[in-house]
Every structure is written in structure tokens, then in C-alpha cells.
Design an enzyme around this catalytic site. Structure first.
Site, PDB file in Angstrom:
ATOM      1  N   TRP A  10      32.843 -35.028  39.387  1.00  0.00           N
ATOM      2  CA  TRP A  10      32.924 -35.287  40.837  1.00  0.00           C
ATOM      3  C   TRP A  10      34.359 -35.185  41.361  1.00  0.00           C
ATOM      4  O   TRP A  10      34.568 -35.161  42.573  1.00  0.00           O
ATOM      5  CB  TRP A  10      32.376 -36.683  41.156  1.00  0.00           C
ATOM      6  CG  TRP A  10      30.916 -36.863  40.894  1.00  0.00           C
ATOM      7  CD1 TRP A  10      30.033 -35.942  40.408  1.00  0.00           C
ATOM      8  CD2 TRP A  10      30.159 -38.067  41.110  1.00  0.00           C
ATOM      9  NE1 TRP A  10      28.773 -36.496  40.312  1.00  0.00           N
ATOM     10  CE2 TRP A  10      28.829 -37.799  40.732  1.00  0.00           C
ATOM     11  CE3 TRP A  10      30.489 -39.338  41.587  1.00  0.00           C
ATOM     12  CZ2 TRP A  10      27.813 -38.755  40.820  1.00  0.00           C
ATOM     13  CZ3 TRP A  10      29.480 -40.293  41.660  1.00  0.00           C
ATOM     14  CH2 TRP A  10      28.160 -40.002  41.288  1.00  0.00           C
ATOM     15  N   HIS A  97      41.433 -31.575  31.624  1.00  0.00           N
ATOM     16  CA  HIS A  97      41.063 -30.718  32.752  1.00  0.00           C
ATOM     17  C   HIS A  97      42.321 -30.012  33.268  1.00  0.00           C
ATOM     18  O   HIS A  97      43.408 -30.600  33.295  1.00  0.00           O
ATOM     19  CB  HIS A  97      40.420 -31.557  33.867  1.00  0.00           C
ATOM     20  CG  HIS A  97      39.737 -30.704  34.888  1.00  0.00           C
ATOM     21  ND1 HIS A  97      40.440 -30.042  35.865  1.00  0.00           N
ATOM     22  CD2 HIS A  97      38.435 -30.372  35.068  1.00  0.00           C
ATOM     23  CE1 HIS A  97      39.594 -29.334  36.604  1.00  0.00           C
ATOM     24  NE2 HIS A  97      38.365 -29.525  36.134  1.00  0.00           N
ATOM     25  N   SER A 215      32.953 -22.557  39.020  1.00  0.00           N
ATOM     26  CA  SER A 215      32.059 -22.020  40.048  1.00  0.00           C
ATOM     27  C   SER A 215      30.640 -21.770  39.529  1.00  0.00           C
ATOM     28  O   SER A 215      29.980 -20.802  39.925  1.00  0.00           O
ATOM     29  CB  SER A 215      32.645 -20.758  40.686  1.00  0.00           C
ATOM     30  OG  SER A 215      33.877 -21.065  41.312  1.00  0.00           O
ATOM     31  N   GLY A 236      31.797 -28.728  38.897  1.00  0.00           N
ATOM     32  CA  GLY A 236      32.590 -29.426  39.908  1.00  0.00           C
ATOM     33  C   GLY A 236      31.835 -29.494  41.221  1.00  0.00           C
ATOM     34  O   GLY A 236      30.976 -30.351  41.435  1.00  0.00           O
ATOM     35  N   GLY A 237      32.157 -28.576  42.127  1.00  0.00           N
ATOM     36  CA  GLY A 237      31.616 -28.595  43.487  1.00  0.00           C
ATOM     37  C   GLY A 237      30.108 -28.797  43.557  1.00  0.00           C
ATOM     38  O   GLY A 237      29.607 -29.605  44.354  1.00  0.00           O
TER      39      GLY A 237
HETATM   40  C1  PEP Z   1      35.694 -28.173  37.326  1.00  0.00           C
HETATM   41  O1  PEP Z   1      36.694 -28.441  37.959  1.00  0.00           O
HETATM   42  O2  PEP Z   1      35.459 -28.772  36.255  1.00  0.00           O
HETATM   43  C2  PEP Z   1      34.810 -27.140  37.859  1.00  0.00           C
HETATM   44  C3  PEP Z   1      34.083 -26.461  37.019  1.00  0.00           C
HETATM   45  O3  PEP Z   1      34.830 -26.965  39.218  1.00  0.00           O
HETATM   46  P1  PEP Z   1      33.902 -25.957  40.097  1.00  0.00           P
HETATM   47  O4  PEP Z   1      32.516 -26.019  39.518  1.00  0.00           O
HETATM   48  O5  PEP Z   1      33.973 -26.489  41.488  1.00  0.00           O
HETATM   49  O6  PEP Z   1      34.505 -24.602  39.949  1.00  0.00           O
END
Ligand code: PEP
Length: 252
Positions: A10, A97, A215, A236-237
Site C-alpha cells: 500500500w 524496496h 505495474s 503497488g497501485g
Molecule cells: C511496488 O512499488 O512494489 C509496485 C510494484 O508498484 P506498482 O504496482 O504501482 O508499479
């Protein structure tokens, strides 16, 4: 047999009430899936751990912190230690991360210390690695990934290493909408598995869960997860909306 895992990160999003609501929705949705093909984890801010732990069934949804300190206790204002995280009932911590490596200057040595303290506290670790766009383009990306893994994880015993999940997250794909192709991701996942095999043996490598992050969304998860060495995702998102997250959880 290794586990498939879909874990949400998150990041610094949601207030405590919003996070509790999101966790409840995820837990309810996970409980409603008949034959779940993966473990599900939510990676929440420190402030949310205790409250989220109270509303989830930890047997259905794992709980991760997004960091822990490189010390156990003492005069480190603002830090949160691995024993503190474990005392909330969380069972995982995300370490390494790229946002922590980049913005907070976490080196391989610092991460090695965090890894040791997290394991001592009984936490499992989702350990992130991945290259920048520059490293991908100048061809050093495989060396970068190998060094990140070797320098923070390869001092562990085989028994300790069995508590590690690796997340390959190309930095150029995080939050950019640019996903690595499934072939690009598979190539690196296979490389990571071979590094683990060289160090800890073929059986441990075969049992190691390796997640893709960057992503990942419901539309691209099925193709990514169909690859032989991609065992799920760090999201993430798309983990901030229960419906999107569940679209990935059910992609297997
Ligand atoms: C993340 O930061 O762990 C990540 C995978 O972000 P996103 O899915 O938004 O690219």
C-alpha cells in the site's frame, strides 16, 4: 512445492480507517473465493498494523510491514523495530524496496542487518531487487540484481533462507504503467532461481517463491503468472482497490 503469493504494497497510502476498510474488503473477497490458488498478503503502513490485524483472518490474509529498523530497540527516534512489527501480529516484512534503497539510502549492508533482525523476530521477508532504466539499458542489470541478492541474503543458512520470498521489481516499471514483458520478467526470475540454486541447492531454489512487481494489474497478471518462474506479484497501485487487487489474486 513453492507457494504462489499475491502481496499488496500500500506504500504511504490510506488513513487508518480507510486501511481497515480496505483490509476488510480484501479479507471478505478472499474468503469468498472457492479454491484460492495463491496466498494473499497486505503490506500496510506501520500505523495500520494492529488495527488491520484485528479485522483480518491471518490464516486467509497475511500481514506485512513495509520496512523495519536495522536496530532492535533504543534511541532511534522515529524507527520501528522488527520485534515491534512482530508484536502486532504481522507475519511478513517487505525489505529492500527500491523506494527505500533510493530515497532512504538503504545499502546492501543495512538491508543485511534488517534481514537478520526480521528473521530473529520470526518474520518472513519479501525481499525486493531490481534494476534502474539506466542499468537495463547499459546491460549491467543482471549483475545489479545478483549483487543485491548476494550481498543481503547469501550469508543466511539454508534454513533461514526458506523464510525469504524474492520480489523482482524493475524500477522502470514501478508506478510507471510500463510493465516488463512476461519474457523479460521470466528471464530474470529464472536467473534469480539459478543464483539461489548455486548457493542453496536445487531443492531450495525450486521451493523459493519469486514475485514480479511493476505495474502489475488484472489485465497483465495472467500472462505474467503463466510463466514458469513467476510465482505471483508484489502489487503497488492496484492493491489500493479491493476489486483490482482481487482481479490479480484470481489471475492464477
Ligand atoms: C511496488 O512499488 O512494489 C509496485 C510494484 O508498484 P506498482 O504496482 O504501482 O508499479
Amino acid at each position: 512445492m513453492r507457494k504462489n503469493i499475491v502481496a499488496g504494497n500500500w506504500k504511504m497510502n490510506t488513513t487508518v480507517p480507510e486501511g481497515v476498510q480496505l483490509a476488510k474488503e480484501v479479507c471478505q473477497a478472499v474468503s469468498a473465493v472457492e479454491s484460492l490458488k495463491c496466498d494473499v498478503i497486505v503490506g500496510v503502513p506501520f500505523t495500520h498494523l494492529t488495527a488491520v490485524r484485528e479485522v483480518i483472518d491471518i490464516n486467509k490474509v497475511g500481514l506485512a510491514a513495509q520496512n523495519c529498523a536495522d536496530h532492535t530497540s533504543g534511541a532511534y527516534t522515529g524507527e520501528v523495530s522488527a520485534p515491534m512489527v512482530a508484536s502486532t501480529g504481522a507475519n511478513y516484512v517487505i525489505l529492500g524496496h527500491s523506494e527505500r534503497r533510493g530515497y532512504y539510502h538503504e545499502t546492501a549492508q543495512i538491508l543485511k542487518e534488517k534481514v537478520d533482525l526480521a528473521l530473529q523476530s520470526g518474520l518472513k521477508i519479501i525481499f525486493c531487487c531490481g534494476e534502474s532504466l539506466e542499468e537495463r539499458e547499459n546491460g549491467t542489470f543482471k549483475d545489479v540484481i545478483e549483487a543485491e541478492i548476494r550481498d543481503s541474503l547469501f550469508h543466511l543458512t539454508t534454513e533461514q533462507f526458506q523464510n525469504i520470498v524474492i520480489a523482482y521489481e524493475p524500477i522502470w516499471a514501478i508506478g510507471t504503467g510500463k510493465t516488463a514483458t512476461s519474457d523479460q520478467a521470466q528471464e530474470i526470475h529464472a536467473l534469480i532461481r539459478s543464483l539461489v540454486a548455486d548457493k542453496f541447492g536445487a531443492q531450495v531454489a525450486d521451493d523459493t517463491t519469486i514475485l514480479y512487481g511493476g505495474s502489475c494489474k488484472p489485465s497483465n497478471a495472467p500472462e505474467l503468472f503463466a510463466k514458469p518462474d513467476i510465482d505471483g506479484g508484489l502489487i503497488g497501485g492496484a492493491s489500493l482497490k479491493a476489486a483490482d487487487f482481487m482481479g490479480i489474486v484470481t489471475a492464477f
